[in-house]
Scaffold this active site. Structure first.
Site, PDB file in Angstrom:
ATOM      1  N   ASP A  66      -2.390   2.890 -11.178  1.00  0.00           N
ATOM      2  CA  ASP A  66      -3.541   3.244 -11.998  1.00  0.00           C
ATOM      3  C   ASP A  66      -4.768   3.524 -11.143  1.00  0.00           C
ATOM      4  O   ASP A  66      -4.776   3.272  -9.939  1.00  0.00           O
ATOM      5  CB  ASP A  66      -3.844   2.104 -12.980  1.00  0.00           C
ATOM      6  CG  ASP A  66      -2.776   1.958 -14.059  1.00  0.00           C
ATOM      7  OD1 ASP A  66      -2.119   2.970 -14.371  1.00  0.00           O
ATOM      8  OD2 ASP A  66      -2.611   0.840 -14.571  1.00  0.00           O
ATOM      9  N   ARG A  85       3.820   4.939 -10.678  1.00  0.00           N
ATOM     10  CA  ARG A  85       2.456   5.372 -10.946  1.00  0.00           C
ATOM     11  C   ARG A  85       1.507   4.197 -10.765  1.00  0.00           C
ATOM     12  O   ARG A  85       1.665   3.165 -11.426  1.00  0.00           O
ATOM     13  CB  ARG A  85       2.334   5.902 -12.376  1.00  0.00           C
ATOM     14  CG  ARG A  85       3.150   7.147 -12.632  1.00  0.00           C
ATOM     15  CD  ARG A  85       2.697   7.868 -13.890  1.00  0.00           C
ATOM     16  NE  ARG A  85       2.896   7.069 -15.099  1.00  0.00           N
ATOM     17  CZ  ARG A  85       2.646   7.523 -16.328  1.00  0.00           C
ATOM     18  NH1 ARG A  85       2.181   8.743 -16.504  1.00  0.00           N
ATOM     19  NH2 ARG A  85       2.861   6.749 -17.373  1.00  0.00           N
ATOM     20  N   TYR A  91       4.080  -6.246  -5.242  1.00  0.00           N
ATOM     21  CA  TYR A  91       2.629  -6.074  -5.314  1.00  0.00           C
ATOM     22  C   TYR A  91       1.940  -7.331  -4.819  1.00  0.00           C
ATOM     23  O   TYR A  91       2.484  -8.438  -4.899  1.00  0.00           O
ATOM     24  CB  TYR A  91       2.185  -5.835  -6.754  1.00  0.00           C
ATOM     25  CG  TYR A  91       2.458  -4.462  -7.317  1.00  0.00           C
ATOM     26  CD1 TYR A  91       1.492  -3.464  -7.277  1.00  0.00           C
ATOM     27  CD2 TYR A  91       3.678  -4.176  -7.904  1.00  0.00           C
ATOM     28  CE1 TYR A  91       1.740  -2.207  -7.813  1.00  0.00           C
ATOM     29  CE2 TYR A  91       3.942  -2.919  -8.442  1.00  0.00           C
ATOM     30  CZ  TYR A  91       2.958  -1.942  -8.397  1.00  0.00           C
ATOM     31  OH  TYR A  91       3.212  -0.700  -8.926  1.00  0.00           O
ATOM     32  N   ARG A 104      -1.480  -6.705 -13.469  1.00  0.00           N
ATOM     33  CA  ARG A 104      -2.859  -7.093 -13.776  1.00  0.00           C
ATOM     34  C   ARG A 104      -2.922  -7.975 -15.016  1.00  0.00           C
ATOM     35  O   ARG A 104      -3.753  -8.886 -15.107  1.00  0.00           O
ATOM     36  CB  ARG A 104      -3.713  -5.849 -13.928  1.00  0.00           C
ATOM     37  CG  ARG A 104      -3.934  -5.105 -12.609  1.00  0.00           C
ATOM     38  CD  ARG A 104      -4.410  -3.686 -12.829  1.00  0.00           C
ATOM     39  NE  ARG A 104      -5.676  -3.659 -13.540  1.00  0.00           N
ATOM     40  CZ  ARG A 104      -6.183  -2.557 -14.098  1.00  0.00           C
ATOM     41  NH1 ARG A 104      -5.512  -1.401 -14.012  1.00  0.00           N
ATOM     42  NH2 ARG A 104      -7.333  -2.597 -14.716  1.00  0.00           N
TER      43      ARG A 104
END
Length: 251
Positions: A54, A52, A114, A199
């Protein structure tokens, strides 16, 4: 009913979406994809993604799986152009291929990577694609702190609270900042990630780069397992899911 399972590889600009997963309060990537698949194949299709992302997070590589009944395999795997024509321009299907009936886009993934993009000078062409940071950062210190991540597995301190996960353990195998023209790109790779984890990690490493905390303090934060002790999460606009690895999928 003769049903086959397929993997679909796609990329998307997440700026206008409330993340990947379908939800009642905003348009999502999964909602758009399922609608396009259902219309094209003329049957109700619900996809399941590799994870998932965001709201506002992008993906240059994302996988999902879905089942199609009573259609030739050739018709499904060659449907890319038709499905793309039904999707908004911010979502692009790259390939579709048949997999084993038990193949799972989320649970079979062995690694994910990422990238987080930061730029230092105002640039209208990086709006919603990268985080504009106003200030100076010590990249050498940030990279030393990033290497400490490889020594741990429990990353509760970087996890969003009240998540439905059985464990906060992850194995990070790469974490490094690279200097690029007018900015930085942070790359991180692990077997799995917690919600908001990347993050929060970048936000914590930024504190090191600013000189607000010492390099060694990152280890103390991780060992403390307290989200409030870590740095603030950086904006979603700079985050990209760039790679998902499977033992049965070639790049």
């Amino acid at each position: 009913m003769n049903s086959h399972r397929y993997f679909i590889e796609l990329s998307y600009n997440g700026t206008e979406f409330h993340g990947w997963q379908t939800q009642p309060n905003g348009i999502t990537v999964q909602e758009c994809l399922d609608k396009a698949l259902s219309v094209y194949f003329r049957q109700e299709i619900v996809s399941l993604g590799c994870g998932r992302t965001d709201a506002g997070v992008h993906a240059t590589q994302f996988f999902a799986h879905f089942n199609v009944a009573d259609l030739p395999i050739e018709k499904v795997v060659n449907a890319i152009t038709g499905i793309n024509s039904l999707l908004p321009y911010t979502i692009a299907v790259k390939r579709i291929f048949e997999v084993a009936d038990e193949a799972h886009a989320r649970f079979d993934a062995t690694a994910r990577a990422y990238k987080y993009h930061i730029h230092f000078d105002k640039d209208p062409f990086k709006l919603d694609r990268s985080w504009l940071y106003k200030g100076e950062l010590d990249v050498e210190k940030m990279n030393k702190a990033a290497q400490l991540l490889l020594n741990f597995t429990d990353f509760s301190c970087f996890s969003k609270s009240k998540t439905q996960t059985f464990t906060n353990n992850c194995k990070i195998t790469e974490a490094v900042f690279e200097q690029v023209e007018n900015g930085l790109v942070f790359t991180i790779k692990a077997d799995r990630f917690l919600r908001n984890m990347v993050r929060a990690i970048v936000g914590t490493l930024i504190l090191v780069g600013k000189g607000d905390i010492a390099i060694e303090e990152v280890s103390n934060i991780i060992e403390g397992k307290n989200r409030s002790k870590a740095g603030q999460s950086v904006p979603a606009c700079g985050l990209y899911l760039v790679a998902v690895e499977y033992p049965f999928v070639s790049s």
